[in-house]
Design a protein around this motif. Structure first.
Motif, PDB file in Angstrom:
ATOM      1  N   HIS A 184       5.744  -6.313  -4.424  1.00  0.00           N
ATOM      2  CA  HIS A 184       7.052  -6.724  -3.195  1.00  0.00           C
ATOM      3  C   HIS A 184       5.414  -7.290  -2.212  1.00  0.00           C
ATOM      4  N   LEU A 185       4.810  -6.151  -1.972  1.00  0.00           N
ATOM      5  CA  LEU A 185       3.953  -6.484  -0.931  1.00  0.00           C
ATOM      6  C   LEU A 185       2.360  -6.188  -1.209  1.00  0.00           C
ATOM      7  N   ALA A 186       2.357  -7.159  -2.773  1.00  0.00           N
ATOM      8  CA  ALA A 186       1.243  -8.044  -2.964  1.00  0.00           C
ATOM      9  C   ALA A 186       1.061  -9.055  -3.976  1.00  0.00           C
ATOM     10  N   TYR A 187       2.315  -9.129  -3.566  1.00  0.00           N
ATOM     11  CA  TYR A 187       2.450 -11.148  -4.858  1.00  0.00           C
ATOM     12  C   TYR A 187       3.419 -11.539  -4.298  1.00  0.00           C
ATOM     13  N   THR A 188       4.725 -11.742  -4.459  1.00  0.00           N
ATOM     14  CA  THR A 188       5.706 -12.841  -3.877  1.00  0.00           C
ATOM     15  C   THR A 188       6.202 -12.764  -3.161  1.00  0.00           C
ATOM     16  N   GLY A 189       6.089 -10.934  -1.937  1.00  0.00           N
ATOM     17  CA  GLY A 189       6.270 -11.140  -1.016  1.00  0.00           C
ATOM     18  C   GLY A 189       5.715 -11.975   0.403  1.00  0.00           C
ATOM     19  N   PRO A 190       6.230 -12.328   1.471  1.00  0.00           N
ATOM     20  CA  PRO A 190       6.154 -12.868   2.514  1.00  0.00           C
ATOM     21  C   PRO A 190       4.880 -12.409   3.208  1.00  0.00           C
ATOM     22  N   LYS A 191       4.435 -10.358   3.147  1.00  0.00           N
ATOM     23  CA  LYS A 191       3.854 -10.145   3.897  1.00  0.00           C
ATOM     24  C   LYS A 191       2.846  -9.254   1.661  1.00  0.00           C
ATOM     25  N   VAL A 192       1.542  -9.651   2.326  1.00  0.00           N
ATOM     26  CA  VAL A 192       1.145  -8.614   1.391  1.00  0.00           C
ATOM     27  C   VAL A 192      -0.386  -7.281   1.700  1.00  0.00           C
ATOM     28  N   LEU A 193      -1.024  -6.353   1.577  1.00  0.00           N
ATOM     29  CA  LEU A 193      -1.621  -5.745   1.665  1.00  0.00           C
ATOM     30  C   LEU A 193      -3.150  -5.852   2.516  1.00  0.00           C
ATOM     31  N   LYS A 194      -3.541  -5.413   3.205  1.00  0.00           N
ATOM     32  CA  LYS A 194      -4.301  -5.540   4.331  1.00  0.00           C
ATOM     33  C   LYS A 194      -5.828  -4.587   3.279  1.00  0.00           C
ATOM     34  N   ILE A 195      -6.026  -5.980   2.463  1.00  0.00           N
ATOM     35  CA  ILE A 195      -7.100  -5.545   1.435  1.00  0.00           C
ATOM     36  C   ILE A 195      -8.329  -6.741   1.366  1.00  0.00           C
ATOM     37  N   ASP A 196      -9.132  -6.648   0.672  1.00  0.00           N
ATOM     38  CA  ASP A 196     -10.130  -7.056   0.392  1.00  0.00           C
ATOM     39  C   ASP A 196     -10.544  -8.230  -0.320  1.00  0.00           C
ATOM     40  N   ASP A 197     -11.722  -9.189  -0.175  1.00  0.00           N
ATOM     41  CA  ASP A 197     -10.278 -10.036  -1.350  1.00  0.00           C
ATOM     42  C   ASP A 197     -10.540 -10.051  -2.777  1.00  0.00           C
ATOM     43  N   GLU A 198     -11.355  -8.795  -2.663  1.00  0.00           N
ATOM     44  CA  GLU A 198     -11.352  -8.830  -4.446  1.00  0.00           C
ATOM     45  C   GLU A 198      -9.822  -7.612  -5.019  1.00  0.00           C
ATOM     46  N   GLY A 199      -9.356  -7.200  -3.291  1.00  0.00           N
ATOM     47  CA  GLY A 199      -8.571  -5.920  -3.736  1.00  0.00           C
ATOM     48  C   GLY A 199      -8.627  -5.053  -3.631  1.00  0.00           C
ATOM     49  N   TYR A 200      -9.865  -4.541  -2.918  1.00  0.00           N
ATOM     50  CA  TYR A 200     -10.123  -2.841  -2.200  1.00  0.00           C
ATOM     51  C   TYR A 200      -9.849  -2.194  -1.173  1.00  0.00           C
ATOM     52  N   PRO A 201      -9.329  -1.297  -1.384  1.00  0.00           N
ATOM     53  CA  PRO A 201      -8.888  -0.983   0.237  1.00  0.00           C
ATOM     54  C   PRO A 201      -9.347  -1.285   1.697  1.00  0.00           C
ATOM     55  N   VAL A 202      -9.071  -1.354   2.596  1.00  0.00           N
ATOM     56  CA  VAL A 202      -9.803  -1.474   4.058  1.00  0.00           C
ATOM     57  C   VAL A 202      -8.983  -0.558   5.131  1.00  0.00           C
ATOM     58  N   GLN A 203      -9.521  -0.348   6.231  1.00  0.00           N
ATOM     59  CA  GLN A 203      -8.681   0.405   7.327  1.00  0.00           C
ATOM     60  C   GLN A 203      -8.923  -0.583   8.155  1.00  0.00           C
ATOM     61  N   PRO A 204      -8.142  -0.454   9.437  1.00  0.00           N
ATOM     62  CA  PRO A 204      -6.153   0.199   9.191  1.00  0.00           C
ATOM     63  C   PRO A 204      -6.042  -0.297   8.090  1.00  0.00           C
ATOM     64  N   TYR A 205      -4.563   0.357   7.492  1.00  0.00           N
ATOM     65  CA  TYR A 205      -4.042   0.193   6.484  1.00  0.00           C
ATOM     66  C   TYR A 205      -2.856  -0.710   7.112  1.00  0.00           C
ATOM     67  N   GLY A 206      -2.600  -1.687   6.607  1.00  0.00           N
ATOM     68  CA  GLY A 206      -1.125  -2.448   6.835  1.00  0.00           C
ATOM     69  C   GLY A 206      -1.103  -3.485   6.389  1.00  0.00           C
ATOM     70  N   VAL A 207      -0.238  -4.324   6.539  1.00  0.00           N
ATOM     71  CA  VAL A 207       0.259  -5.668   5.518  1.00  0.00           C
ATOM     72  C   VAL A 207      -0.609  -7.127   6.955  1.00  0.00           C
ATOM     73  N   LYS A 208      -0.245  -7.981   6.487  1.00  0.00           N
ATOM     74  CA  LYS A 208      -0.886  -9.726   6.693  1.00  0.00           C
ATOM     75  C   LYS A 208      -0.195 -11.018   6.224  1.00  0.00           C
ATOM     76  N   GLU A 209      -0.143 -11.542   6.509  1.00  0.00           N
ATOM     77  CA  GLU A 209       0.948 -12.990   6.153  1.00  0.00           C
ATOM     78  C   GLU A 209       0.493 -13.221   4.618  1.00  0.00           C
ATOM     79  N   ASN A 210       1.366 -13.921   3.881  1.00  0.00           N
ATOM     80  CA  ASN A 210       1.095 -13.662   2.567  1.00  0.00           C
ATOM     81  C   ASN A 210       1.045 -15.412   3.043  1.00  0.00           C
ATOM     82  N   PRO A 211       0.135 -16.285   2.503  1.00  0.00           N
ATOM     83  CA  PRO A 211       0.540 -17.277   2.761  1.00  0.00           C
ATOM     84  C   PRO A 211       1.182 -18.553   1.618  1.00  0.00           C
ATOM     85  N   TYR A 212       0.837 -17.077   0.233  1.00  0.00           N
ATOM     86  CA  TYR A 212       0.578 -18.021  -1.786  1.00  0.00           C
ATOM     87  C   TYR A 212       2.538 -17.868  -1.451  1.00  0.00           C
ATOM     88  N   SER A 213       3.068 -16.515  -1.374  1.00  0.00           N
ATOM     89  CA  SER A 213       4.536 -16.518  -1.365  1.00  0.00           C
ATOM     90  C   SER A 213       4.931 -17.793  -2.140  1.00  0.00           C
TER      91      SER A 213
END
Length: 512
Positions: A112-141
């Motif tokens: 839901h929040l990392a693959y197909t949905g319209p919003k994905v996690l705020k993480i770096d390009d390799e998938g590691y967590p960054v702060q502040p936590y949250g979501v951003k737009e998923n341009p590939y949904s």
């Protein structure tokens, strides 16, 4: 709690529906002063996004829908989120993608929040967590080509078992029979999907199931259950990082099939010799796969009666491909446990590698030992997913409850008996000429390794009569291959192409 929820939703101009037929159960819950989820509710919010280069509007509906027993009593309620693209006049041609995660006991948050949905996690390009936590737009949904429904099975997310008319929850054994097993899970979810499709007038829409990890067992079984028990026919099933789905991989096959994954992981961590390390992964893995099928499986099958010369040759090649010592391979009798490999590969550097995604590194108390102290990748994921889903549902989708969101819920002991889901998927495909299957897997996944996924696909239809409807895609990441930005794009593009290509041409009949 229920009246408080209504007040909050009214103030935000969202929509809440709670059928009065369930009021008696709600009154009991309130009287018991329990922390309870609304049994039948929904909140709808409106959004816009740029997806696949196109600006689109969409609605997000999140809420709960009951699970009913054969007597029509609500015995559980499932939390879901449903995204529907705006401006679509004809839903009959608009695909519906129904998404499940696995575990068993895992919420739907991951895809839901990392693959197909319209919003994905705020993480770096390799998938590691960054702060502040949250979501951003998923341009590939894939929301541009399909509406998406994310379902949380019982005890995951906000989904819960309900008390009976006597105010008591079913016993643990009763709950197991109702919900917590391969076939019980499939049975109640098929009924629930039927209700959802009816409520949302999606019977005429092309339908797809996508499942990840144990979710692949779930959707493989659902394909036939929906078809034979609900008379609901699908266009596609997507297996992401699949389990064995009831197709056995034991003995020499199980042991040998790990080697391509070992090689991929060693390549990623630059643990191979100079000649192999200089190869691209797409050049290396076909070599290892060929050796695995044509030499390693037969060698392991010979057990202690393998010839000394052949054994030494196999040991040397295994060690070279896996990035470990020949002594280590020989001491394991050509059968290297994955848990041991995660500790062994970078032991000299004082590091361990992750289970679900072996790109991730961990540090243990001791370099000695035969398994890591913890799973580096899972702690990293929970680091970013847990705050994001709690924030997102409450503050962006406006679904407010005091019930805890279960990233992992209590569903064990899980009844794994009579798992015929792979055969069920094959039979569903045979009965339905429209039904296609896509397998997606990450090369660095050590829990459900990519070569096992290929093997399962090969064995799904032993006749080979339907192999044109089976396809495999691999990615340079792990179990959740979409956490890596490059693979988020490529995996969604592959899924988008699969959905589009699985739709029959105008007037194309379902027949052989």
């Amino acid at each position: 709690m229920f009246s408080t929820h209504l007040k909050a939703v009214a103030l935000s101009l969202a929509v809440v529906i709670a059928p009065s037929a369930l009021a008696e159960v709600d009154q009991h819950n309130a009287a018991a002063h329990g922390r309870q989820i609304d049994i039948d509710s929904k909140v709808i919010t409106e959004h816009k996004a740029r997806i696949n280069g196109e600006r689109i509007s969409y609605s997000a509906e999140t809420g709960t829908q009951p699970v009913w027993n054969e007597n029509g009593d609500a015995v559980a309620t499932l939390h879901y989120t449903y995204y529907k693209r705006g401006g679509v006049d004809d839903d009959t041609k608009r695909p519906l993608l129904i998404s499940f995660n696995g575990g068993p006991g895992s919420a739907s948050v991951w895809m839901h929040l990392a693959y197909t949905g319209p919003k994905v996690l705020k993480i770096d390009d390799e998938g590691y967590p960054v702060q502040p936590y949250g979501v951003k737009e998923n341009p590939y949904s894939v929301l541009d080509v399909a509406d998406i429904l994310y379902v949380n099975p019982v005890n995951t997310g906000y989904s819960r078992v309900l008390a009976g008319a006597d105010g008591k929850l079913p016993s643990r054994d009763q709950q197991k029979d109702m919900f917590f097993g391969v076939n019980a899970d499939i049975k109640y979810l098929a009924e629930w999907v039927n209700t959802f499709v009816s409520r949302h007038n999606r019977w005429r829409s092309p339908k797809f199931l996508i499942g990840e990890s144990y979710g692949t067992t779930r959707v493989a079984g659902l394909a036939l259950a929906l078809q034979n028990s609900q008379w609901m026919y699908l266009n596609g099933v997507v297996l992401v990082s699949p389990t064995e789905i009831g197709i056995k991989r034991e003995g020499p096959v199980e042991a040998a099939n790990r080697l391509p994954y070992f090689a991929a992981t060693a390549w990623y961590h630059k643990a191979l010799d100079a000649e192999l390390q200089a190869l691209d992964l797409d050049e290396l893995l076909p070599q290892v796969e060929d050796f695995t099928v044509n030499e390693l499986i037969p060698a392991i099958a010979k057990g202690g009666f393998i010839g000394a010369e052949e054994k030494q040759r196999i040991v040397a090649q295994m060690a070279r491909y896996a990035g470990v010592s020949p002594t280590y391979v020989e001491n394991n009798n050509l059968d290297i446990p994955t848990s041991s490999f995660w500790k062994e590969l970078l032991r000299s550097q004082g590091k361990t590698v992750g289970r679900l995604d072996s790109r991730y590194l961990g540090i243990d108390k001791r370099n000695a030992g035969d398994r890591p102290d913890y799973w580096a990748e899972l702690t990293s994921w929970l680091h970013s997913f847990t705050p994001a889903i709690n924030y997102y549902l409450r503050e962006e989708l406006n679904y407010k409850t005091d019930v805890k969101y279960n990233m992992f819920g209590s569903v064990h002991p899980w009844d794994r008996s009579n798992n015929n889901t792979g055969e069920n998927l094959r039979l569903a495909m045979a009965q339905n000429p429209y039904l296609n299957v896509l397998v997606q897997a990450g090369y660095f996944d050590g829990a459900t390794n990519y070569f096992d996924a290929k093997y399962t696909m090969w064995q799904l239809d032993p006749s080979g009569k339907m192999k044109e409807r089976l396809s495999f895609k691999g990615y340079r990441s792990g179990h959740m291959m979409y956490l890596r930005r490059a693979d988020l794009e490529s995996s969604n593009n592959d899924l988008r192409d699969f959905i589009i290509n699985a739709l029959p041409a105008e007037g194309e009949a379902a027949k052989y």
